[in-house]
Design a protein around this motif. Structure first.
Motif, PDB file in Angstrom:
ATOM      1  N   UNK A 168      45.011  41.333  42.068  1.00 34.79           N
ATOM      2  CA  UNK A 168      45.276  39.943  41.741  1.00 34.79           C
ATOM      3  C   UNK A 168      46.655  39.490  42.192  1.00 34.79           C
ATOM      4  N   UNK A 169      47.626  40.388  42.268  1.00 31.96           N
ATOM      5  CA  UNK A 169      48.984  39.957  42.573  1.00 31.96           C
ATOM      6  C   UNK A 169      49.722  41.057  43.316  1.00 31.96           C
ATOM      7  N   UNK A 170      50.577  40.681  44.241  1.00 35.74           N
ATOM      8  CA  UNK A 170      51.425  41.662  44.902  1.00 35.74           C
ATOM      9  C   UNK A 170      52.809  41.064  45.098  1.00 35.74           C
ATOM     10  N   UNK A 214      46.785  46.625  39.619  1.00 35.73           N
ATOM     11  CA  UNK A 214      45.544  47.371  39.814  1.00 35.73           C
ATOM     12  C   UNK A 214      44.694  47.277  38.555  1.00 35.73           C
ATOM     13  N   UNK A 215      43.407  47.079  38.741  1.00 33.79           N
ATOM     14  CA  UNK A 215      42.483  46.992  37.605  1.00 33.79           C
ATOM     15  C   UNK A 215      41.859  48.356  37.331  1.00 33.79           C
ATOM     16  N   UNK A 255      38.876  47.932  32.437  1.00 40.62           N
ATOM     17  CA  UNK A 255      38.968  46.601  33.022  1.00 40.62           C
ATOM     18  C   UNK A 255      40.334  45.966  32.845  1.00 40.62           C
ATOM     19  N   UNK A 256      41.275  46.683  32.223  1.00 40.77           N
ATOM     20  CA  UNK A 256      42.626  46.159  32.018  1.00 40.77           C
ATOM     21  C   UNK A 256      43.447  46.323  33.299  1.00 40.77           C
TER      22      UNK A 256
END
Length: 50
Positions: A2-4, A23-24, A29-30
């Protein structure tokens, strides 16, 4: 992913980059953050890996 985020660090004559990847977890799922300090040329490989 989702983000980098990428930050450039310079210590003496060595140039380093700190990369942070979100990382998921496959089990819960966290999301968690993975941080690494590396050579700027290796950042794209680090972000591309799952």
């Amino acid at each position: 992913m989702a983000k980098k985020s990428v930050a450039t660090l310079q210590t003496g004559s060595t140039r380093l980059t700190k990369a942070i990847k979100m990382v998921r977890s496959p089990k819960s799922g966290a999301y968690s953050f993975v941080e690494a300090i590396m050579d700027p040329k290796a950042v794209n490989d680090f972000l591309a890996k799952k």
